[in-house]
Design a protein around this motif. Structure first.
Motif, PDB file in Angstrom:
ATOM      1  N   LYS A   1      56.430  59.041 -24.989  1.00 41.36           N
ATOM      2  CA  LYS A   1      57.456  57.992 -25.001  1.00 41.36           C
ATOM      3  C   LYS A   1      58.149  57.931 -26.354  1.00 41.36           C
ATOM      4  CE  LYS A   1      59.709  54.441 -23.340  1.00 41.36           C
ATOM      5  NZ  LYS A   1      60.748  54.652 -22.298  1.00 41.36           N
TER       6      LYS A   1
ATOM      7  N   HIS B   1      60.832  60.516 -26.503  1.00 39.39           N
ATOM      8  CA  HIS B   1      61.994  60.261 -25.627  1.00 39.39           C
ATOM      9  C   HIS B   1      62.128  58.756 -25.392  1.00 39.39           C
ATOM     10  CE1 HIS B   1      61.957  64.595 -24.794  1.00 39.39           C
ATOM     11  NE2 HIS B   1      60.653  64.474 -24.589  1.00 39.39           N
TER      12      HIS B   1
ATOM     13  N   HIS C   1      64.518  56.780 -24.952  1.00 40.43           N
ATOM     14  CA  HIS C   1      65.554  56.294 -24.043  1.00 40.43           C
ATOM     15  C   HIS C   1      65.372  56.796 -22.619  1.00 40.43           C
ATOM     16  CE1 HIS C   1      67.488  54.767 -27.589  1.00 40.43           C
ATOM     17  NE2 HIS C   1      67.619  55.986 -28.106  1.00 40.43           N
ATOM     18  N   LYS C   2      64.275  57.485 -22.351  1.00 42.68           N
ATOM     19  CA  LYS C   2      64.000  57.998 -21.012  1.00 42.68           C
ATOM     20  C   LYS C   2      62.992  57.089 -20.304  1.00 42.68           C
ATOM     21  CE  LYS C   2      66.456  61.836 -21.385  1.00 42.68           C
ATOM     22  NZ  LYS C   2      67.640  62.107 -20.530  1.00 42.68           N
ATOM     23  N   SER C   3      63.053  57.086 -18.979  1.00 41.29           N
ATOM     24  CA  SER C   3      62.113  56.279 -18.204  1.00 41.29           C
ATOM     25  C   SER C   3      60.749  56.970 -18.177  1.00 41.29           C
ATOM     26  CB  SER C   3      62.615  56.119 -16.767  1.00 41.29           C
ATOM     27  OG  SER C   3      62.607  57.379 -16.100  1.00 41.29           O
TER      28      SER C   3
ATOM     29  N   GLU D   1      58.991  57.576 -15.616  1.00 42.18           N
ATOM     30  CA  GLU D   1      58.973  58.528 -14.506  1.00 42.18           C
ATOM     31  C   GLU D   1      59.513  59.889 -14.955  1.00 42.18           C
ATOM     32  OE1 GLU D   1      60.587  59.022  -9.909  1.00 42.18           O
ATOM     33  OE2 GLU D   1      60.957  57.165 -11.018  1.00 42.18           O
ATOM     34  N   TRP D   2      60.602  59.846 -15.719  1.00 44.74           N
ATOM     35  CA  TRP D   2      61.184  61.099 -16.242  1.00 44.74           C
ATOM     36  C   TRP D   2      60.195  61.779 -17.195  1.00 44.74           C
ATOM     37  CZ3 TRP D   2      62.187  63.268 -20.913  1.00 44.74           C
ATOM     38  CH2 TRP D   2      63.062  64.359 -20.950  1.00 44.74           C
ATOM     39  N   ILE D   3      59.563  60.983 -18.042  1.00 45.39           N
ATOM     40  CA  ILE D   3      58.605  61.525 -19.008  1.00 45.39           C
ATOM     41  C   ILE D   3      57.425  62.171 -18.304  1.00 45.39           C
ATOM     42  CG2 ILE D   3      56.903  60.840 -20.774  1.00 45.39           C
ATOM     43  CD1 ILE D   3      58.983  58.788 -21.755  1.00 45.39           C
TER      44      ILE D   3
ATOM     45  N   LYS E   1      58.222  65.462 -16.873  1.00 40.36           N
ATOM     46  CA  LYS E   1      58.408  66.515 -17.874  1.00 40.36           C
ATOM     47  C   LYS E   1      57.081  67.038 -18.410  1.00 40.36           C
ATOM     48  CE  LYS E   1      60.604  67.489 -22.345  1.00 40.36           C
ATOM     49  NZ  LYS E   1      61.115  68.817 -21.914  1.00 40.36           N
TER      50      LYS E   1
END
Length: 583
Positions: free
Chosen positions: A438, A441, A443-445, A447-449, A452
């Motif tokens: 986190k 990233h 600014h990413k959610s 779920e996206w993290i 990845k």
């Protein structure tokens, strides 16, 4: 035949081989076999109490050029401290320098002081002092150890496990389990205060009881002093940690504790033989436990051992010595105790939920051994520290830093009830890694993290692993994936010098701390080094080698891997480089 071979070794000092041979051309296989045969003879003579034969064979070994070669190889090639210098600054010897050192090896009362180095004690803010001898003194100590260790291996008490070839902390834990598995008992969990630093020199030398030449040499090492910075301090007591021979000397100093307790047991009411077997003293280096079902007997044992230790200049450490019970509270102490990083205790269970005693009676309790809470915290803190310190590295780099830590810790505790601890650790590591991801990233959610950095592998939906097209994922190891396999304790008074090499090489492959790749190669090679063909033994330093080097296109797969001694690996690598040079 053995006598002839030994005589050849002694007479080799008159041959020209010593001045013409090169290090890489030395017949190491023959040398290992000759020296090991001599050590076996020392062991057997000591076992039958033939002191004259022991001394004669030890003198023969000390003069042997073969033994001197092995001693030098151990400290200049196999030893992990080969790149650490003593007060003379000498380290990392070249092959030619090793041969010169072999010629210089001669017992002498003139020795250099050790160099003081301070290292942190794991899990504490304290530091432990090490005394680093010069390379020459290290080689001499290795030579003396070659002669003394077989004698004392035949004499040491079977429930002594620390700093001995073929024995480990897992053997000590299994011995404790066997002592309490059928009956709840009282335990004196004890620690000797600054054992290495306080051993009385005169008492140790009398106990050593060896011939004058070795006695004078060991006395010189004990009295050599220590250089801390530019200041020389005298050493009036203790045997410095960091020396090749220091662990053996410490074991010799503590030898006899169990026999003293057994002598006390014979004075108790009842049959002498039964009383001797009713008390257990299990020791690993300077940590030990005394186990008996009667609290008054254990309390008396504490007094007896305290008095015995005083004769060696030692005493129990009050803060780390306690009396407890395996099943019930004992005063203010809760049930169970910690030993060598394990928590050992018993739990009351229903009459249908436990096994039976040797008489067929239901026990009413279960003996459970788990990783200690202290070691769990230390391990997690180390993982968290690595993750925090590598905020900017790639996922691959982070996994490479973490996997050895996880693998080593999980393997160490793979012989006890560790599944719950493994699962709890994996959950904590996941949370720490989620924070790490986190932060990368913000600014990413989540779920996206997760998509990845985490993968589904083999039915597990939350595997921290890479994802690259055409490549297998590189994954973080889970503690919980480690199989739990019960450790089999070493047989009684068995020793690597008893010539049962098949037994010892098999045990080596089953060691809980052995990486799975090494275990697989040991089994495939039937316990032998793929280069020299000798059985791999407990004290050997092992390394995995690529048969076809990676620099020449070799792949990192099992059919291209072999297990070698470290010194054999050095030789093989040098020859690979030489071959490549002329291709």
């Amino acid at each position: 035949m053995q006598i002839v071979e030994v005589q050849v070794v002694v007479n080799m000092s008159n041959t020209s081989l010593k001045t013409t041979v090169e290090w890489k051309d030395i017949p190491w296989k023959k040398i290992e076999r000759v020296v090991y045969k001599l050590q076996k003879r020392i062991y057997r003579a000591s076992s039958r109490g033939d002191v004259k034969a022991v001394r004669r064979l030890q003198k023969t070994l000390m003069k042997s050029w073969y033994a001197k070669l092995i001693a030098v190889r151990r400290v200049t090639q196999d030893n992990t401290g080969k790149k650490t210098a003593g007060v003379d600054g000498v380290k990392s010897l070249s092959p030619a320098a090793r041969l010169r050192l072999v010629k210089e090896l001669k017992l002498s009362s003139k020795v250099n002081p050790t160099r003081r180095v301070w290292i942190p004690k794991p899990g504490t803010y304290e530091r432990r002092p090490l005394g680093i001898p010069t390379m020459k003194d290290r080689a001499l100590q290795a030579l003396v150890k070659l002669a003394l260790e077989p004698e004392w291996e035949a004499r040491f008490e079977p429930n002594s496990y620390g700093f001995r070839p073929g024995r480990s902390c897992h053997d000590a834990i299994e011995a404790i389990f066997n002592a309490i598995r059928y009956k709840a008992k009282y335990v004196l969990d004890a620690d000797i205060a600054k054992c290495f630093d306080r051993i009385n020199h005169d008492t140790l030398l009398r106990k050593l009881n060896t011939f004058p030449t070795i006695r004078k040499q060991i006395k010189a090492w004990l009295k050599a002093g220590v250089m801390d910075g530019k200041q020389l301090f005298s050493t009036l007591e203790g045997t410095p940690q960091g020396g090749i021979i220091s662990p053996l000397l410490a074991n010799i100093a503590l030898h006899g504790m169990k026999e003293r307790i057994k002598q006390f047991a014979e004075t108790l009411p009842g049959r002498k033989a039964g009383n001797r077997n009713s008390i257990s003293l299990i020791r690993y280096a300077d940590d030990f436990v005394i186990i008996h079902e009667d609290i008054t007997v254990v309390q008396k044992c504490r007094e007896i051992i305290s008095e015995w230790l005083n004769g060696m200049g030692l005493e129990l450490k009050p803060s780390k010595t306690k009396l407890c019970h395996t099943l019930n509270n004992c005063g203010q102490n809760k049930p169970g105790f910690d030993f060598l990083g394990f928590t050992i205790r018993q739990y009351s269970v229903g009459k249908y939920q436990t096994g039976k005693s040797t008489n067929g009676d239901r026990l009413g309790f279960k003996t459970i051994i788990t990783p200690s809470k202290k070691k769990l915290k230390i391990h997690y803190d180390r993982i968290a520290e690595v993750i925090t310190a590598h905020k900017a590295v790639s996922q691959v780099a982070l996994i490479k830093h973490l996997n050895p830590i996880i693998r080593g810790w999980a393997n160490y505790y793979a012989t006890v009830v560790s599944k719950v601890a493994y699962t709890d650790l994996d959950n904590l590591v996941y949370q720490k890694l989620a924070t790490w991801a986190k932060r990368r990233h913000p600014h990413k959610s989540m779920e996206w993290i997760k998509n990845k950095y985490w993968r589904t592998i083999g039915g597990d939906n939350w595997v921290f692993a890479t994802k690259e097209k055409g490549k297998n994922p590189f994954r973080l190891l889970d503690h919980a994936d480690t199989s739990i396999v019960r450790h089999v304790k070493v047989k009684g008074e068995s020793s690597p010098y008893d010539d049962n090499l098949v037994y010892w090489s098999t045990r080596l492959g089953k060691s809980p701390e052995m990486p799975s790749r090494v275990t697989t190669l040991l089994k495939r090679q039937k316990g032998k080094c793929a280069y020299c063909g000798l059985y791999l033994r407990e004290n050997d330093v092992l390394e995995v080698d690529h048969i076809i080097p990676k620099s020449q296109g070799g792949k990192d797969e099992y059919k291209n891997l072999q297990l070698l001694h470290r010194h054999c690996h050095d030789t093989k690598t040098a020859r690979d480089s030489s071959t490549l040079k002329y291709v």
